[in-house]
Enzyme design. Structure first.
Site, short mmCIF file in Angstrom:
data_model
loop_
_atom_site.label_atom_id
_atom_site.label_comp_id
_atom_site.label_asym_id
_atom_site.label_seq_id
_atom_site.Cartn_x
_atom_site.Cartn_y
_atom_site.Cartn_z
N GLY A 15 0.81 -1.21 0.00
CA GLY A 15 0.00 0.00 0.00
C GLY A 15 0.84 1.26 0.00
O GLY A 15 1.97 1.27 0.50
N ARG A 48 0.58 -5.92 -4.60
CA ARG A 48 0.83 -6.73 -3.40
C ARG A 48 1.26 -8.16 -3.75
O ARG A 48 0.98 -9.10 -3.02
CB ARG A 48 -0.41 -6.77 -2.51
CG ARG A 48 -0.77 -5.42 -1.90
CD ARG A 48 -1.91 -5.53 -0.90
NE ARG A 48 -2.24 -4.26 -0.29
CZ ARG A 48 -1.63 -3.76 0.78
NH1 ARG A 48 -0.64 -4.43 1.35
NH2 ARG A 48 -1.99 -2.60 1.28
N ASP A 76 5.87 -7.36 4.86
CA ASP A 76 5.76 -8.44 3.89
C ASP A 76 6.65 -8.19 2.68
O ASP A 76 7.23 -9.12 2.11
CB ASP A 76 4.30 -8.61 3.45
CG ASP A 76 3.46 -9.36 4.48
OD1 ASP A 76 3.98 -10.33 5.07
OD2 ASP A 76 2.31 -8.98 4.71
N LYS A 131 8.70 1.06 4.68
CA LYS A 131 7.50 1.84 4.39
C LYS A 131 6.28 1.17 5.00
O LYS A 131 6.05 -0.01 4.79
CB LYS A 131 7.32 1.93 2.87
CG LYS A 131 6.04 2.60 2.38
CD LYS A 131 4.79 1.73 2.30
CE LYS A 131 4.94 0.41 1.66
NZ LYS A 131 3.66 -0.40 1.78
N THR A 132 5.51 1.87 5.80
CA THR A 132 4.16 1.45 6.17
C THR A 132 3.56 2.51 7.09
O THR A 132 4.21 2.94 8.04
CB THR A 132 4.09 0.08 6.87
OG1 THR A 132 2.77 -0.13 7.39
CG2 THR A 132 5.08 -0.04 8.02
N ASP A 159 1.29 1.91 9.06
CA ASP A 159 0.91 1.22 10.30
C ASP A 159 1.90 1.46 11.43
O ASP A 159 1.57 1.28 12.60
CB ASP A 159 0.78 -0.28 10.06
CG ASP A 159 -0.40 -0.64 9.17
OD1 ASP A 159 -1.17 0.26 8.82
OD2 ASP A 159 -0.53 -1.83 8.82
#
Length: 458
Positions: free
Chosen positions: A59, A120, A151, A175-176, A178
């Site tokens: 994402g 993804r 992931d 990168k995230t 979250d």
């Protein structure tokens, strides 16, 4: 950290040791038991022109384009840079295009991943690695830089091992939104977290102001964050939401779904009694997976993402889990039985947890007082923050990460992820050995090796 030249690195011991069972999976990366520390004062001088590729994966997150611009600046006039179109799926298909600094500069400080697009795709088959090897040979690549989350970094470390025979490096950029890729002191946070949170904070503050103005409605806000509650914790604290829940703590206290509903219902009753019949309640996207009774159900769902057969998934459940599932409203049952994503995860962004809690709390309140007036409004904030423009922190952070990643690649290192603490030690660059971050995890009832996520409690 001078961003006009390629950095050089020295080795220092990494604080953890690679699990022997995991170590046995890698033939060429066993030496990656150390972190790389930027050396001073001499920059690394490359004597030959190199060919690098850069790839978005997973994402979007604010600041990704700045990473690429920094790499392009490092390559300008001496090295060749290629952009992989469409993530790992594009890499497998050989969808590469030359990138110059001129191509990238207009995207600086622009949100999204639209310069190269993303996907993804999970590298699960030998055919995937074989196809990428052919792409590496065709384009004579010396390195591939993967910009992605946990992931994606798992993909990166296995790809690094596979491409070692071709002397092609693989470097990761964390990168995230979250916020669950953090490894102090090398990396306090992943990029995009604070920019996305700024968006959610503004939206929730607007809701809070609205409830204070009209003095009604309970807003139930689900926030992105599959495994960790970092976003909910940060946003809930900053906005002073009436309630916010972290799955990590609910699991620690062994709180069931009915316990949670009672807690929320009792809070609303007390708040209304105190002349405040309104408010905002925040929950993380992955809330249900932390509740022991629901986690048992989710773990029991045997649904192959390639099959998408809800009847098969239901038939595989134990009698206990069937009973739990049938207690849910029909829309939640259907959402739980949806296909899983490429990584074997139930697609929690599609699971209307916020709506479920409203329905269950409404039922609980009616049991306590049939005349009680309750109106809940559901919200899901996630996509609104992923592609916003980076704030000043992420803009600078991503530029630094891109420079570090490019330097690691040009130095010929492989299996490392770029790291820096931009707040406390902004002049110290790191290369973090990805293999040292791996752990065993159960997905789809299979034990797999993945990069470990960090939660609020660790």
């Amino acid at each position: 950290m001078n961003q006009a030249h390629c950095l050089s690195f020295i080795e220092q011991p990494f604080p953890s040791k690679l699990n022997p069972k995991i170590q046995s999976l890698f033939g060429s990366l066993k030496q990656n038991s150390f972190a790389l520390l930027e050396s001073t004062p001499q920059p690394f001088q490359t004597t030959t022109s190199k060919r690098l590729a850069v790839c978005f994966s997973g994402g979007p997150a604010p600041g990704g384009h700045n990473v690429i611009v920094a790499i392009a600046k490092l390559c300008e006039n001496h090295h060749n840079l290629f952009g992989v179109m469409g993530g790992f799926g594009g890499l497998i298909k050989g969808q590469l295009k030359p990138l110059t600094l001129t191509d990238c500069e207009s995207y600086y400080n622009i949100g999204g991943f639209d310069l190269l697009k993303t996907d993804r795709t999970k590298l699960t088959k030998q055919a995937h690695y074989d196809a990428i090897k052919q792409v590496v040979k065709q384009h004579q690549l010396d390195a591939i830089i993967i910009i992605g989350g946990d992931d994606s970094q798992t993909n990166a470390i296995f790809l690094a091992d596979a491409l070692a025979e071709l002397s092609c490096s693989v470097i990761g950029v964390p990168k995230t939104i979250d916020g669950d890729l953090r490894y102090p002191p090398y990396l306090p946070i992943s990029f995009g977290f604070y920019s996305a949170c700024d968006v959610y904070i503004e939206l929730i503050n607007n809701l809070i102001r609205d409830t204070q103005s009209i003095q009604k409605y309970w807003h139930f806000v689900k926030l992105m964050g599959r495994t960790s509650g970092h976003i909910t914790h940060y946003v809930g604290t900053k906005t002073k939401a009436d309630l916010f829940f972290l799955g990590e703590y609910l699991a620690k206290d062994s709180m069931t779904l009915s316990d949670l509903v009672k807690h929320i219902g009792d809070f609303i009753l007390k708040s209304t009694h105190n002349k405040k019949p309104y408010g905002v309640i925040c929950i993380p996207e992955g809330l249900l997976e932390w509740l022991p009774d629901i986690k048992q159900l989710i773990n029991g769902l045997h649904l192959d993402p390639a099959i998408g057969d809800s009847a098969m998934a239901f038939s595989s459940l134990s009698a206990t889990n069937k009973t739990i599932l049938q207690q849910f409203p029909a829309y939640i049952q259907n959402q739980l039985l949806l296909e899983r994503d490429a990584h074997g995860n139930i697609q929690l962004s599609r699971l209307e947890t916020e709506r479920l809690l409203i329905d269950l709390v409404k039922h609980y309140l009616a049991e306590q007082d049939p005349n009680f007036s309750f109106h809940g409004i559901p919200h899901f904030y996630g996509y609104e923050g992923r592609c916003t423009h980076p704030n000043s922190f992420d803009a600078n952070f991503c530029t630094q990460l891109g420079h570090i990643a490019g330097s690691l690649a040009l130095n010929g290192y492989t299996g490392y992820m770029a790291g820096i603490d931009p707040t406390h030690n902004p002049n110290q660059a790191y290369g973090i050995p990805i293999a040292q971050l791996l752990t065993h995890e159960t997905r789809n009832n299979n034990t797999v090796v993945v990069v470990k996520k960090t939660t609020v409690l660790n």
